[in-house]
Scaffold this motif. Structure first.
Motif, PDB file in Angstrom:
ATOM      1  N   ASN A 157      35.142  12.602 142.269  1.00  0.00           N
ATOM      2  CA  ASN A 157      36.394  13.180 141.785  1.00  0.00           C
ATOM      3  C   ASN A 157      37.203  13.677 142.885  1.00  0.00           C
ATOM      4  N   SER A 158      36.838  14.023 143.807  1.00  0.00           N
ATOM      5  CA  SER A 158      37.706  14.508 144.870  1.00  0.00           C
ATOM      6  C   SER A 158      38.416  13.452 145.461  1.00  0.00           C
ATOM      7  N   GLY A 181      32.124  16.981 151.066  1.00  0.00           N
ATOM      8  CA  GLY A 181      32.783  17.686 149.972  1.00  0.00           C
ATOM      9  C   GLY A 181      33.411  18.802 150.592  1.00  0.00           C
ATOM     10  N   GLU A 182      33.912  19.793 149.690  1.00  0.00           N
ATOM     11  CA  GLU A 182      34.537  21.088 149.907  1.00  0.00           C
ATOM     12  C   GLU A 182      33.614  22.126 150.289  1.00  0.00           C
ATOM     13  N   SER A 219      30.758  20.476 153.934  1.00  0.00           N
ATOM     14  CA  SER A 219      31.223  19.569 154.595  1.00  0.00           C
ATOM     15  C   SER A 219      30.203  18.315 154.990  1.00  0.00           C
ATOM     16  N   HIS A 232      31.148  14.969 142.161  1.00  0.00           N
ATOM     17  CA  HIS A 232      32.254  15.688 142.700  1.00  0.00           C
ATOM     18  C   HIS A 232      33.166  14.931 143.447  1.00  0.00           C
ATOM     19  N   ARG A 233      32.222  14.321 144.616  1.00  0.00           N
ATOM     20  CA  ARG A 233      32.722  13.598 145.823  1.00  0.00           C
ATOM     21  C   ARG A 233      33.857  12.487 145.181  1.00  0.00           C
ATOM     22  N   GLN A 274      30.917  25.792 140.566  1.00  0.00           N
ATOM     23  CA  GLN A 274      31.744  24.630 139.841  1.00  0.00           C
ATOM     24  C   GLN A 274      30.863  23.795 139.005  1.00  0.00           C
ATOM     25  N   VAL A 294      32.200  24.321 147.369  1.00  0.00           N
ATOM     26  CA  VAL A 294      31.794  23.799 146.099  1.00  0.00           C
ATOM     27  C   VAL A 294      30.068  24.223 145.812  1.00  0.00           C
TER      28      VAL A 294
END
Length: 200
Positions: free
Chosen positions: A122-123, A35-36, A31, A119-120, A71, A39
């Protein structure tokens, strides 16, 4: 460099390569980078002179990502010698376990930041929340294009250096030949002089 950057940004960094499993370093943005928590980016570090191509790197990265539950993956070669011409200094791919980047040690931090940003982005999906997604996507594409240009420039620069080294080597060889020829001429002339100086 990675440790310093991760520490400053609150990103977890784990050196796990000592367990003799695929994958050497795990980066977990969590976080802290928006992000998650789950990840993970796995980094496979290599110091080899034999270059690897896209297929070999993809196989290695999918193995590492599966082994570490990651990932995203980074195949990190210590030098350009460990990467095939089709890879250059930077290449991206995507396999059964996710996207990866292959690059050299020089661009390790760039690769980590690139994958986190990707990634961020895409999220976010289709959410706007005041963010211009298309503009950000264009910036990510710009990064990719720029890294490919850097790779092309480095290839050309290496070819120039190799050519210059060849020219220098040939020049040295010619200089040595000139010295040898001069020595032979001088020795022959000295022998001629010595023989004419001898009494009949």
């Amino acid at each position: 460099r990675l440790s310093e950057w991760c520490s400053f940004n609150g990103v977890e960094l784990h050196h796990v390569g000592t367990d003799n499993r695929a994958g050497d370093i795990l980066v977990k943005p969590g976080s802290a980078m928006g992000g998650e928590e789950s990840v993970t980016i796995v980094i496979e570090t290599r110091d080899r002179q034999r270059p690897k191509g896209r297929k070999q790197i993809d196989d290695d990265m999918q193995n590492c990502m599966q082994e570490r539950g990651a990932q995203y993956g980074i195949y990190l070669s210590k030098t350009r010698d460990g990467l095939a011409n089709e890879i250059g200094d930077w290449a991206e791919g995507i396999g059964s376990h996710g996207p990866w980047v292959a690059t050299t040690d020089e661009y390790a931090l760039n690769a980590v930041r690139f994958l986190i940003s990707m990634h961020r982005l895409n999220s976010l999906g289709n959410r706007s929340d005041g963010v211009d997604i298309q503009s950000l996507a264009a910036q990510v594409e710009r990064i990719t294009t720029s890294m490919r240009h850097i790779s092309t420039i480095n290839k050309k620069a290496a070819a120039i250096r190799d050519g210059a080294n060849d020219i220098q080597s040939e020049g040295q060889m010619l200089r040595d030949e000139v010295k040898d020829s001069l020595r032979n001429v001088e020795e022959a002339l000295n022998s001629l002089v010595d023989s004419t100086d001898m009494p009949n």
